[in-house]
Design an enzyme around this catalytic site. Structure first.
Site, PDB file in Angstrom:
ATOM      1  N   ASP A 197     -15.386  -5.417   0.509  1.00  0.00           N
ATOM      2  CA  ASP A 197     -14.935  -5.410   1.898  1.00  0.00           C
ATOM      3  C   ASP A 197     -16.153  -5.569   2.801  1.00  0.00           C
ATOM      4  OD1 ASP A 197     -12.362  -4.841   0.908  1.00  0.00           O
ATOM      5  OD2 ASP A 197     -12.809  -2.691   0.897  1.00  0.00           O
ATOM      6  N   ASP A 231       0.860  -1.182   0.000  1.00  0.00           N
ATOM      7  CA  ASP A 231       0.000   0.000   0.000  1.00  0.00           C
ATOM      8  C   ASP A 231       0.897   1.232   0.000  1.00  0.00           C
ATOM      9  OD1 ASP A 231      -1.933  -1.893   0.252  1.00  0.00           O
ATOM     10  OD2 ASP A 231      -2.573  -1.314   2.277  1.00  0.00           O
TER      11      ASP A 231
END
Length: 245
Positions: free
Chosen positions: A129, A7
């Site tokens: 998610d 990330d």
């Protein structure tokens, strides 16, 4: 396959805890060195998340992404702040192989269905998610996990199945960045229910035992971030474990 993940914020490697920008770990800025290490250890795909773009699409790290793509021989999939057709084209023009679509699947499902028709099924990954309720409802969260919707995982997958959906990156938010182990029961359930989908498991992986259990769950791809960054095991060890189950 095992897919190592990084990330990125402002050219640095960052790991958020359960998606919270206020609770993060920094692992330096030598991104290419990590990618080259993963390449040497046998990676067949890399997963990047542009967290700058996730917050503000105008701040997409396009130059960095293009540099990384041109500096490695491994296909890359990337997510973060993909809001429109031009975002997809911009990313694909860097040489990225797959784009990961998240919140837009909820906010504008019609548009995402059009993208699934426009682009090859291998190009689009749908990121879903979820937070699991007490009665095992898999409730979808969006906007960096800050907003809980009224949709379930099953509803979203069902909506896109007839539009060429091939890849689903499913994350149990409660496990992400916590090194507490993946939700094996979740993956067993959804793999059995949606046999045509290639699921990518993400969140909580901390040991080779986790990888063995995920392999047995039926998921075909596993995304690993923090465990590799913190040397819980090497990518080469993870790949060997995956292949030997």
């Amino acid at each position: 396959m095992i897919i190592p993940a990084l990330d990125l914020i402002d050219g640095k490697i960052i790991r958020l805890q359960q998606g919270d920008y206020r609770s993060s770990y920094e692992y330096g800025d030598n991104i290419l060195a990590h990618l080259q290490t993963y390449e040497k250890q046998g990676a067949k795909m890399l997963h990047l998340v542009d967290l700058d773009a996730a917050k503000e699409p105008d701040k997409r790290q396009t130059k960095l992404i293009k540099y990384l793509v041109n500096s490695t021989n491994i296909p890359i999939q990337i997510g973060g702040g993909i809001r429109n057709y031009n975002d997809i084209i911009t990313i694909l023009d860097t040489g990225v192989k797959r784009v990961v679509i998240g919140s837009m699947a909820i906010k504008n499902s019609r548009l995402v269905k059009e993208w699934l028709k426009m682009f090859h099924p291998d190009t689009i990954v749908l990121a879903i998610d979820i937070r699991i309720s007490g009665n095992n409802e898999k409730i979808v969260a969006i906007n960096g996990w800050q907003e809980i919707t009224y949709f379930t995982l099953e509803q979203i997958i069902q909506e896109f199945l007839d539009f060429g959906l091939k890849y689903v990156l499913c994350t149990d938010i409660s496990r992400d960045g916590m090194l507490s182990g993946p939700n094996i029961d979740l993956y067993k359930e959804i793999v059995k229910r949606y046999s045509s989908i290639i699921f990518q498991a993400s969140g909580g992986i901390s040991s080779l035992q986790d990888i063995q259990e995920l392999r047995c769950s039926g998921v075909q791809e596993v995304i690993i971030g923090r465990a590799l960054l913190e040397n819980k095991f090497t990518l080469a060890e993870a790949i060997k474990c995956w292949q030997n189950v």
